[in-house]
Design a protein around this motif. Structure first.
Motif, PDB file in Angstrom:
ATOM      1  N   ALA A  11       0.952   2.567   1.074  1.00  0.00           N
ATOM      2  CA  ALA A  11       2.019   1.388   1.867  1.00  0.00           C
ATOM      3  C   ALA A  11       1.406   0.260   1.475  1.00  0.00           C
ATOM      4  O   ALA A  11       0.304  -0.069   1.321  1.00  0.00           O
ATOM      5  CB  ALA A  11       1.892   1.918   3.287  1.00  0.00           C
ATOM      6  N   LYS A  12       2.480  -0.750   1.254  1.00  0.00           N
ATOM      7  CA  LYS A  12       2.154  -2.265   1.017  1.00  0.00           C
ATOM      8  C   LYS A  12       1.439  -2.398  -0.322  1.00  0.00           C
ATOM      9  O   LYS A  12       0.712  -3.095  -0.525  1.00  0.00           O
ATOM     10  CB  LYS A  12       1.132  -2.696   1.968  1.00  0.00           C
ATOM     11  CG  LYS A  12       1.623  -2.738   3.526  1.00  0.00           C
ATOM     12  CD  LYS A  12       2.762  -3.399   3.669  1.00  0.00           C
ATOM     13  CE  LYS A  12       3.666  -3.259   4.943  1.00  0.00           C
ATOM     14  NZ  LYS A  12       5.046  -3.325   4.823  1.00  0.00           N
ATOM     15  N   GLU A  67      11.881  11.076  -4.440  1.00  0.00           N
ATOM     16  CA  GLU A  67      11.860  10.247  -2.974  1.00  0.00           C
ATOM     17  C   GLU A  67      10.505   9.590  -2.790  1.00  0.00           C
ATOM     18  O   GLU A  67       9.755   9.811  -3.503  1.00  0.00           O
ATOM     19  CB  GLU A  67      12.481  11.138  -1.636  1.00  0.00           C
ATOM     20  CG  GLU A  67      11.576  12.140  -1.656  1.00  0.00           C
ATOM     21  CD  GLU A  67      10.498  12.319  -0.292  1.00  0.00           C
ATOM     22  OE1 GLU A  67      10.268  11.090   0.173  1.00  0.00           O
ATOM     23  OE2 GLU A  67      10.447  13.184   0.261  1.00  0.00           O
ATOM     24  N   PHE A  68      10.504   8.542  -2.089  1.00  0.00           N
ATOM     25  CA  PHE A  68       9.260   7.631  -1.831  1.00  0.00           C
ATOM     26  C   PHE A  68       9.154   7.846  -0.387  1.00  0.00           C
ATOM     27  O   PHE A  68       9.781   7.916   0.665  1.00  0.00           O
ATOM     28  CB  PHE A  68       9.761   6.162  -2.057  1.00  0.00           C
ATOM     29  CG  PHE A  68       9.735   5.731  -3.389  1.00  0.00           C
ATOM     30  CD1 PHE A  68       9.117   4.735  -3.945  1.00  0.00           C
ATOM     31  CD2 PHE A  68      10.703   6.435  -4.385  1.00  0.00           C
ATOM     32  CE1 PHE A  68       9.026   4.301  -5.331  1.00  0.00           C
ATOM     33  CE2 PHE A  68      10.738   6.160  -5.649  1.00  0.00           C
ATOM     34  CZ  PHE A  68       9.910   4.792  -6.148  1.00  0.00           C
ATOM     35  N   SER A  69       7.686   8.289  -0.155  1.00  0.00           N
ATOM     36  CA  SER A  69       7.195   8.604   1.113  1.00  0.00           C
ATOM     37  C   SER A  69       5.772   8.022   1.309  1.00  0.00           C
ATOM     38  O   SER A  69       4.844   9.042   0.756  1.00  0.00           O
ATOM     39  CB  SER A  69       7.312   9.850   1.821  1.00  0.00           C
ATOM     40  OG  SER A  69       8.945  10.159   1.980  1.00  0.00           O
ATOM     41  N   ASN A  70       5.343   7.112   1.672  1.00  0.00           N
ATOM     42  CA  ASN A  70       3.858   6.579   1.487  1.00  0.00           C
ATOM     43  C   ASN A  70       3.107   7.333   2.584  1.00  0.00           C
ATOM     44  O   ASN A  70       1.871   7.450   2.364  1.00  0.00           O
ATOM     45  CB  ASN A  70       3.845   4.984   2.025  1.00  0.00           C
ATOM     46  CG  ASN A  70       4.459   4.211   0.861  1.00  0.00           C
ATOM     47  OD1 ASN A  70       4.370   4.523  -0.197  1.00  0.00           O
ATOM     48  ND2 ASN A  70       5.103   3.294   1.387  1.00  0.00           N
ATOM     49  N   SER A  71       3.622   7.966   3.536  1.00  0.00           N
ATOM     50  CA  SER A  71       2.837   8.871   4.289  1.00  0.00           C
ATOM     51  C   SER A  71       2.203  10.152   3.679  1.00  0.00           C
ATOM     52  O   SER A  71       1.175  10.700   4.252  1.00  0.00           O
ATOM     53  CB  SER A  71       3.756   9.327   5.642  1.00  0.00           C
ATOM     54  OG  SER A  71       4.740  10.192   5.073  1.00  0.00           O
ATOM     55  N   ARG A  96      -3.560  -0.988  -4.570  1.00  0.00           N
ATOM     56  CA  ARG A  96      -3.983  -2.387  -4.782  1.00  0.00           C
ATOM     57  C   ARG A  96      -5.353  -2.681  -3.784  1.00  0.00           C
ATOM     58  O   ARG A  96      -5.907  -1.804  -3.253  1.00  0.00           O
ATOM     59  CB  ARG A  96      -2.757  -3.250  -4.120  1.00  0.00           C
ATOM     60  CG  ARG A  96      -2.829  -3.213  -2.530  1.00  0.00           C
ATOM     61  CD  ARG A  96      -1.629  -3.997  -1.919  1.00  0.00           C
ATOM     62  NE  ARG A  96      -1.525  -5.539  -2.405  1.00  0.00           N
ATOM     63  CZ  ARG A  96      -0.623  -6.268  -2.369  1.00  0.00           C
ATOM     64  NH1 ARG A  96       0.658  -5.709  -1.512  1.00  0.00           N
ATOM     65  NH2 ARG A  96      -0.426  -7.639  -2.495  1.00  0.00           N
ATOM     66  N   HIS A  97      -5.795  -3.867  -4.012  1.00  0.00           N
ATOM     67  CA  HIS A  97      -7.065  -4.198  -3.239  1.00  0.00           C
ATOM     68  C   HIS A  97      -7.323  -3.656  -1.887  1.00  0.00           C
ATOM     69  O   HIS A  97      -6.218  -3.826  -1.196  1.00  0.00           O
ATOM     70  CB  HIS A  97      -7.385  -5.674  -3.343  1.00  0.00           C
ATOM     71  CG  HIS A  97      -8.533  -6.198  -2.759  1.00  0.00           C
ATOM     72  ND1 HIS A  97      -9.150  -5.828  -1.468  1.00  0.00           N
ATOM     73  CD2 HIS A  97      -9.966  -6.942  -3.375  1.00  0.00           C
ATOM     74  CE1 HIS A  97     -10.291  -6.518  -1.261  1.00  0.00           C
ATOM     75  NE2 HIS A  97     -10.545  -6.925  -2.400  1.00  0.00           N
TER      76      HIS A  97
END
Length: 248
Positions: A11-12, A67-71, A96-97
């Motif tokens: 996420a993010k 599909e996209f699922s950050n969980s 990312r950082h």
């Protein structure tokens, strides 16, 4: 048709942008909306037939269906379910950082008062400092654990061979979005020459304007970097990527 690829986190890390790019690509089918399906976390009990009918019924023979699922990356039962139901699926990950990512996730909930209707003006506050409080383990798990990428990837690799997992970095997307997308499309087996209209554009302006380095208390940032240090060093070994700049 069930998906042959899943973007599982983090996420993010520009997943909304990448999802929107995939919506554009003629060789890729992803549900539109939503950009976070989360079937293998919250709706698995409804069954694969429901999943297929709800999200992939409009698929028209595209080569890559996903599909996209950050969980999924942070929820181990989801990984078990994916491995059981979609053993040949390809997985993509963007990192990312770790402290920047944690701050942006906290800010998404706390500063923007969503998605839980939090209102600091009414005394409902969740300060980021809670993650290093001795009674703050629940907030640590919410905001910091998703940034412990090596720990999370080890769990992924116990279920999926590394050649089926593409690990990418947000900074590469920022520095060379066309090169980033070529590699991403190549992994999915679709036309890597496709030129997205989203190159150089933001789909989440609030996130783009956020600056964790300037916004965070320097002492807290330094402490959280130390919290993540061992995991960053392990991730560097796992990926062959020099991540020493994440520790400064």
């Amino acid at each position: 048709m069930l998906p042959n690829f899943l973007h599982i986190g983090a996420a993010k890390c520009a997943s909304s942008w990448l999802w929107r790019v995939c919506v554009e690509h003629p060789d890729i089918y992803v549900p539109d909306p939503p950009d976070n399906v989360n079937f293998f976390t919250v709706h698995h009990h409804r069954g694969l037939a429901w999943y297929e009918k709800t999200y992939f019924n409009a698929c028209a023979g595209q080569r890559a269906v996903g599909e996209f699922s950050n969980s999924y990356m942070v929820f181990e039962p989801a990984l078990d379910r994916i491995a059981r139901h979609l053993p040949d699926v390809r997985l993509t990950v963007t990192l990312r950082h770790p402290v920047d990512r944690a701050y942006l996730q906290w800010a998404h909930i706390h500063l923007k008062n969503k998605p839980f209707g939090l209102d600091p003006s009414k005394g409902i506050e969740l300060p980021l400092e809670k993650v290093v409080h001795h009674h703050g383990h629940s907030w640590f798990r919410l905001w910091i654990e998703p940034s412990l990428y090596a720990h999370l990837l080890e769990r992924v690799y116990r279920r999926f061979s590394r050649d089926r997992v593409l690990v990418t970095f947000h900074e590469d997307l920022c520095e060379d979005p066309r090169g980033f997308l070529r590699s991403y499309f190549r992994f999915l087996g679709v036309d890597e020459g496709f030129e997205s209209t989203l190159i150089g554009r933001e789909v989440n302006p609030d996130a783009a304007q956020a600056d964790p380095v300037r916004a965070m208390d320097p002492a807290l940032r330094a402490e959280l970097i130390e919290v993540c240090r061992d995991d960053v060093l392990k991730l560097s070994d796992m990926t062959g990527r020099d991540l020493s700049h994440w520790l400064r």
